[in-house]
Design a protein around this motif. Sequence first.
Motif, mmCIF file in Angstrom:
data_model
loop_
_atom_site.group_PDB
_atom_site.id
_atom_site.type_symbol
_atom_site.label_atom_id
_atom_site.label_comp_id
_atom_site.label_asym_id
_atom_site.label_seq_id
_atom_site.Cartn_x
_atom_site.Cartn_y
_atom_site.Cartn_z
ATOM 1 N N GLU A 12 0.928 -9.563 3.356
ATOM 2 C CA GLU A 12 -0.030 -8.476 3.106
ATOM 3 C C GLU A 12 -0.871 -8.783 1.875
ATOM 4 N N VAL A 13 -0.257 -9.349 0.838
ATOM 5 C CA VAL A 13 -0.985 -9.709 -0.387
ATOM 6 C C VAL A 13 -2.022 -10.786 -0.060
ATOM 7 N N LYS A 14 -1.627 -11.781 0.739
ATOM 8 C CA LYS A 14 -2.565 -12.845 1.130
ATOM 9 C C LYS A 14 -3.720 -12.270 1.949
ATOM 10 N N LYS A 15 -3.392 -11.347 2.860
ATOM 11 C CA LYS A 15 -4.435 -10.730 3.691
ATOM 12 C C LYS A 15 -5.428 -9.951 2.826
ATOM 13 N N LEU A 16 -4.893 -9.235 1.843
ATOM 14 C CA LEU A 16 -5.752 -8.479 0.938
ATOM 15 C C LEU A 16 -6.630 -9.419 0.122
ATOM 16 N N ALA A 17 -6.032 -10.491 -0.407
ATOM 17 C CA ALA A 17 -6.794 -11.462 -1.202
ATOM 18 C C ALA A 17 -7.893 -12.106 -0.364
ATOM 19 N N THR A 18 -7.568 -12.455 0.863
ATOM 20 C CA THR A 18 -8.564 -13.050 1.755
ATOM 21 C C THR A 18 -9.681 -12.058 2.036
ATOM 22 N N GLY A 19 -9.322 -10.810 2.250
ATOM 23 C CA GLY A 19 -10.323 -9.772 2.497
ATOM 24 C C GLY A 19 -11.256 -9.560 1.313
ATOM 25 N N LEU A 20 -10.761 -9.842 0.118
ATOM 26 C CA LEU A 20 -11.586 -9.708 -1.089
ATOM 27 C C LEU A 20 -12.373 -10.984 -1.377
ATOM 28 N N GLY A 21 -12.170 -12.007 -0.553
ATOM 29 C CA GLY A 21 -12.884 -13.263 -0.737
ATOM 30 C C GLY A 21 -12.250 -14.154 -1.786
ATOM 31 N N LEU A 22 -10.966 -13.986 -2.039
ATOM 32 C CA LEU A 22 -10.275 -14.784 -3.040
ATOM 33 C C LEU A 22 -9.556 -15.956 -2.376
ATOM 34 N N GLU A 23 -9.436 -17.049 -3.088
ATOM 35 C CA GLU A 23 -8.742 -18.240 -2.599
ATOM 36 C C GLU A 23 -7.245 -17.969 -2.536
ATOM 37 N N THR A 24 -6.617 -18.329 -1.418
ATOM 38 C CA THR A 24 -5.182 -18.066 -1.256
ATOM 39 C C THR A 24 -4.352 -19.333 -1.097
ATOM 40 N N LYS A 25 -4.981 -20.468 -0.863
ATOM 41 C CA LYS A 25 -4.223 -21.699 -0.637
ATOM 42 C C LYS A 25 -3.509 -22.129 -1.909
ATOM 43 N N SER A 26 -2.284 -22.549 -1.732
ATOM 44 C CA SER A 26 -1.418 -23.080 -2.796
ATOM 45 C C SER A 26 -1.320 -22.161 -4.011
ATOM 46 N N LYS A 27 -1.325 -20.869 -3.772
ATOM 47 C CA LYS A 27 -1.152 -19.899 -4.849
ATOM 48 C C LYS A 27 0.134 -19.122 -4.619
ATOM 49 N N THR A 28 0.816 -18.852 -5.707
ATOM 50 C CA THR A 28 2.040 -18.059 -5.600
ATOM 51 C C THR A 28 1.666 -16.589 -5.467
ATOM 52 N N LYS A 29 2.643 -15.784 -5.126
ATOM 53 C CA LYS A 29 2.412 -14.351 -4.998
ATOM 54 C C LYS A 29 1.942 -13.787 -6.329
ATOM 55 N N ALA A 30 2.546 -14.231 -7.431
ATOM 56 C CA ALA A 30 2.150 -13.745 -8.759
ATOM 57 C C ALA A 30 0.691 -14.100 -9.065
#
Length: 147
Positions: free
Chosen positions: A52-70
């Motif tokens: 869900e955090v990744k989906k939210l980040a993607t929806g905001l246009g943020l990079e999600t690859k190789s990033k931790t949840k924090a």
Amino acid sequence: AKAAEQEAEPEPEAEQPEQEEEEHGGEEAQEVKEEAIGAARRKELKGTHIDEVKKLATGLGLETKSKTKADLIEAISGHEAAARAAQRAHAARLREVVVRKKEALEALSMPDLRARCGEAGVKGTLTKQARVELLLKSWHEADGVNR
């Protein structure tokens, strides 16, 4: 997922008390409030599933690859804080425009105000302040702030 996405978008109703505190409480109070909002949001996101955090980040246009949840939580929190700051700055600019328009109307003479009221379709015997308020309201309703 929808709950996280909806909370990412600030609601106009939630911003009203913040705007009033900004006017009356000063910058320090605003910084404290912003930090509290950010901390609460980070805490909420920590309890959210990573997908869900990744989906939210993607929806905001943020990079999600190789990033931790924090990392994602900090990126989302920073993005939302920037959006709130931009909204406060926009509201401050709008208030400034309205104040300048009111000052300009108050600087007009009574005959000029009468003429402008006549153009706006307002007739009758009114005080200068009443005329200024009516013209300001008419200007605002005609979307004068956004012009």
